[in-house]
Design an enzyme around this catalytic site. Structure first.
Site, PDB file in Angstrom:
ATOM      1  N   TYR A  53      48.828  28.887  13.137  1.00 32.84           N
ATOM      2  CA  TYR A  53      50.081  29.641  13.237  1.00 32.84           C
ATOM      3  C   TYR A  53      50.002  30.764  14.258  1.00 32.84           C
ATOM      4  CZ  TYR A  53      47.685  32.159   9.439  1.00 32.84           C
ATOM      5  OH  TYR A  53      46.763  32.800   8.662  1.00 32.84           O
ATOM      6  N   LYS A  98      70.161  35.697  15.387  1.00 33.39           N
ATOM      7  CA  LYS A  98      70.413  36.668  16.448  1.00 33.39           C
ATOM      8  C   LYS A  98      71.059  37.890  15.789  1.00 33.39           C
ATOM      9  CE  LYS A  98      72.700  37.082  20.937  1.00 33.39           C
ATOM     10  NZ  LYS A  98      73.613  36.414  21.883  1.00 33.39           N
TER      11      LYS A  98
END
Length: 121
Positions: A53, A98
């Site tokens: 990761y 966003k």
């Protein structure tokens, strides 16, 4: 099915459809579920036998740095393709937010799933 998780990864990129957005970098927040079989790495305690990761997060940051898309949809689709190809991921779920794009909302974004989920054991 096992998954490696990356949650609330914050990156900055040029993204947006308005002229003013094309001149600044904006923050995106990503959540990822990446299908993998963790048994080989768990049996050997070997990072090379699982999805790393840290390496994936770094690749996402480099992708964002070089990106210049208008739509979060395009960013999500291209990033998904890249991750699946470069890290041999058979299935993923990506949530891309966003923050601040709509004043009355904490964030807007998309959630996509790509690939084929491995059979549950």
């Amino acid at each position: 099915m096992d998954c490696v998780l990356i949650e609330s990864l914050e990156i900055e990129t040029v993204i947006g459809v308005y002229d003013w957005e094309r001149t600044i970098r904006q923050r995106l927040v990503l959540d990822l579920e990446l299908a993998t079989d963790i048994r080989p790495s768990a049996a050997t305690d070997d990072l090379t036998k699982t999805l790393d990761y840290a390496a994936i997060s770094q690749r996402i940051a480099h992708f964002a740095e070089a990106s210049d898309f208008a739509l979060v949809e395009t960013f999500a689709e291209r990033l998904s393709q890249l991750l699946m190809n470069e890290f041999a991921i058979p299935w993923l779920r990506l949530t891309l937010r966003k923050p601040g794009a709509v004043p009355a909302a904490a964030a807007v974004g998309v959630r996509i799933e790509r690939g084929h989920r491995p059979e549950d054991r």
